[in-house]
Scaffold this active site. Structure first.
Site, PDB file in Angstrom:
ATOM      1  N   LYS A  19     -47.616 -23.531  28.245  1.00 39.84           N
ATOM      2  CA  LYS A  19     -46.298 -23.077  28.160  1.00 39.84           C
ATOM      3  C   LYS A  19     -46.046 -22.063  27.242  1.00 39.84           C
ATOM      4  O   LYS A  19     -46.804 -21.728  26.310  1.00 39.84           O
ATOM      5  CB  LYS A  19     -45.149 -24.374  27.893  1.00 39.84           C
ATOM      6  N   SER A 126     -50.363 -31.000  23.623  1.00 44.17           N
ATOM      7  CA  SER A 126     -49.671 -31.626  24.297  1.00 44.17           C
ATOM      8  C   SER A 126     -49.560 -31.761  25.796  1.00 44.17           C
ATOM      9  O   SER A 126     -49.791 -32.742  26.450  1.00 44.17           O
ATOM     10  CB  SER A 126     -48.341 -30.984  23.759  1.00 44.17           C
ATOM     11  N   ASP A 159     -43.596 -31.616  22.588  1.00 38.53           N
ATOM     12  CA  ASP A 159     -43.909 -30.940  23.954  1.00 38.53           C
ATOM     13  C   ASP A 159     -44.211 -31.901  25.076  1.00 38.53           C
ATOM     14  O   ASP A 159     -44.340 -31.171  26.123  1.00 38.53           O
ATOM     15  CB  ASP A 159     -44.650 -29.935  23.496  1.00 38.53           C
TER      16      ASP A 159
END
Length: 314
Positions: A19, A126, A159
């Site tokens: 991300k 994560s 996350d």
């Protein structure tokens, strides 16, 4: 629950996308349990079609094995103790869930093909943990829904929930309060610079110059202006303290007209219109400075856990 797909049913590969935080504002301190004293934030998690790949192999003996394999990233920073590995912790927490009681669960070997930068602010750990929870929920036939997996995921990291949800999202709280919202970067590609540096979140949160009380804004007003009005709360501290991050920022901004740190660093990114433009900029950046480890060119991802689109690592 996200649609679960693997590259190949025989090899059982699962993709763990990374991300970017299009911006990251700290808006104050949380005064309600369970996160009293934590920093509250506003951000947009933009999923990227680039990351680690995980392979799951069932074992006859009831144990969990973790094996790291180098990909675009080396594995020098893998945990020394298996029980400290976030993938092992994810499997252990899932095995302890009431849904797993009185069940004979097969052992599992998880092979992590490491592509995501370590300590880069792209959520590689994560995402891999979220993929592990989703995969083992499937292979162990626990039938837990996303809410139950999210409860487990929050014990691993703030996350994790966005990767379990499988979509880019507006986020508040410590990052766990997710609101589906159309991405302002849909259809774009990103140039992501990985400097010869890592960043440590705990030290940054303690820094006296950290801007901790940014006014809150609703997504409808902030997202359309994310490049001009948004910012990353950690960026100035990182630029001041790390010559490698500063050089990477300067090179990316010069070539792309934009540069921003993601998460708590150390990676930086800029949106571009297409892959061709991204590759051109990436080559220019590599020519400008030796303080860059590598440059990733990858597209925004609207849904995770699918076979990866073509990406380039320069």
């Amino acid at each position: 629950m996200p649609e679960l797909k693997t590259q190949d049913s025989a090899t059982k590969f699962w993709c763990a996308p990374t991300k970017l935080n299009l911006f990251l504002h700290l808006t104050g301190r949380i005064n309600q349990p369970p996160y009293v004293g934590y920093h509250e934030l506003q951000t947009y998690f933009q999923l990227i079609d680039y990351g680690d790949q995980l392979q799951f192999s069932l074992l006859n003996e009831p144990r969990v094995e973790i094996c790291w394999q180098p990909g675009d990233e080396n594995i020098e920073q893998r945990p020394e103790k298996p029980e400290d590995d976030i993938l092992h912790r994810a499997a252990t927490l899932l095995k302890a869930h009431p849904a797993a009681r009185n069940k004979t669960l097969p052992g599992i070997r998880i092979t992590l093909h490491k592509n995501a930068p370590v300590g880069g602010g792209m959520g590689g750990g994560s995402s891999a943990a979220a993929t592990t929870l989703l995969a083992l929920n499937h292979y162990w036939k626990l039938d837990l829904d996303i809410a139950a997996l999210t409860d487990i995921g929050l014990r691993l990291g703030a996350d994790v929930p966005v990767f379990l949800g499988g979509h880019s999202a507006w986020a508040e709280g410590i990052g766990e309060q997710l609101t589906p919202w159309p991405s302002p970067a849909a259809g774009r590609w990103f140039v992501i610079v990985v400097p010869h540096a890592t960043s440590w979140t705990q030290q940054l949160f303690a820094h006296p110059d950290l801007p901790r009380v940014t006014p809150r804004h609703p997504p409808e007003s902030l997202l359309p202006q994310w490049q001009t009005f948004g910012f990353n709360a950690f960026e100035q501290i990182l630029l001041t303290s790390s010559p490698e991050i500063r050089a990477s920022h300067e090179a990316l901004k010069w070539e792309a007209g934009f540069a921003r740190v993601t998460g708590s660093g150390a990676c930086l990114f800029a949106p571009v219109e297409n892959q061709v433009e991204g590759l051109r900029i990436a080559r220019k950046i590599r020519e400008k400075t030796s303080k860059i480890k590598r440059v990733i060119v990858a597209p925004a991802l609207d849904h995770s856990f699918i076979s990866p689109a073509e990406h380039k690592n320069i």
